[in-house]
Design a protein around this motif. Structure first.
Motif: not given
Length: 183
Positions: A119-121, A124-128
């Motif tokens: 999700c982050f890498k 490119s999410m900022n929040k889960i």
């Protein structure tokens, strides 16, 4: 006792029969918390349609699906989905379960950790965020073990498999906190 002989499969790596078996085996176990999935997997034909629909959702980049496979038996033993993706504010939700016979073995916690990294890498999410039933202590522990912070209780936010509205606990993890915890 930890069980480490598993891997994460993507949707193109699974068969509808395997997913139907997982759902059918755990129908009572997940019926209240995964009502849409359970309803859409009542038989093999519906499960095949459900998987085909999820493939389209992945192509549209509005959801992603991961399946935990036991390498000893080749059976699916868990499921994680990334849903409610909002690229405008770079936020998404995780939902997950593990086969009732594999609970407490560290599988889902590690698999969730792997999907958080995606999700982050990659996305490119900022929040889960993770939403759990107030009585689903196992899911709450997985959120906390993975660095999520309880942000609040959303009242009558979720209609469970019995059609009853229930409160959910909302956990959030920011990318900045994830990066700090990774170091």
């Amino acid at each position: 006792m930890k069980f480490t002989n598993w891997k994460l499969d993507k949707i193109e790596d699974i068969l509808a029969e395997d997913f139907f078996w997982l759902i059918d085996r755990n129908r009572n176990h997940i019926g209240k918390t995964f009502p849409v999935t359970v309803t859409n997997c009542l038989d093999l034909e519906k499960t095949t349609e459900f998987i085909a629909n999820n493939i389209q959702i992945e192509k549209q980049r509005t959801g992603y699906y991961f399946y935990i496979r036991n390498l000893e038996t080749n059976n699916l033993i868990g499921y994680i989905c990334i849903k409610k993706i909002d690229f405008n504010i770079s936020k998404c939700e995780l939902a997950y379960f593990v086969d009732k016979d594999f609970e407490g073995k560290g599988i889902i916690s590690k698999a969730v950790s792997d999907v958080i990294a995606i999700c982050f890498k990659e996305l490119s999410m900022n929040k889960i965020f993770i939403c759990t039933s107030k009585i689903n202590f196992g899911s709450q522990q997985i959120a906390l073990k993975n660095g999520f912070i309880q942000e609040g209780i959303l009242r009558e936010e979720f209609k469970n498999g019995e059609g009853i509205l229930e409160d959910i606990i909302y956990f959030g993890l920011l990318k900045s906190d994830y990066i700090k915890n990774e170091k």
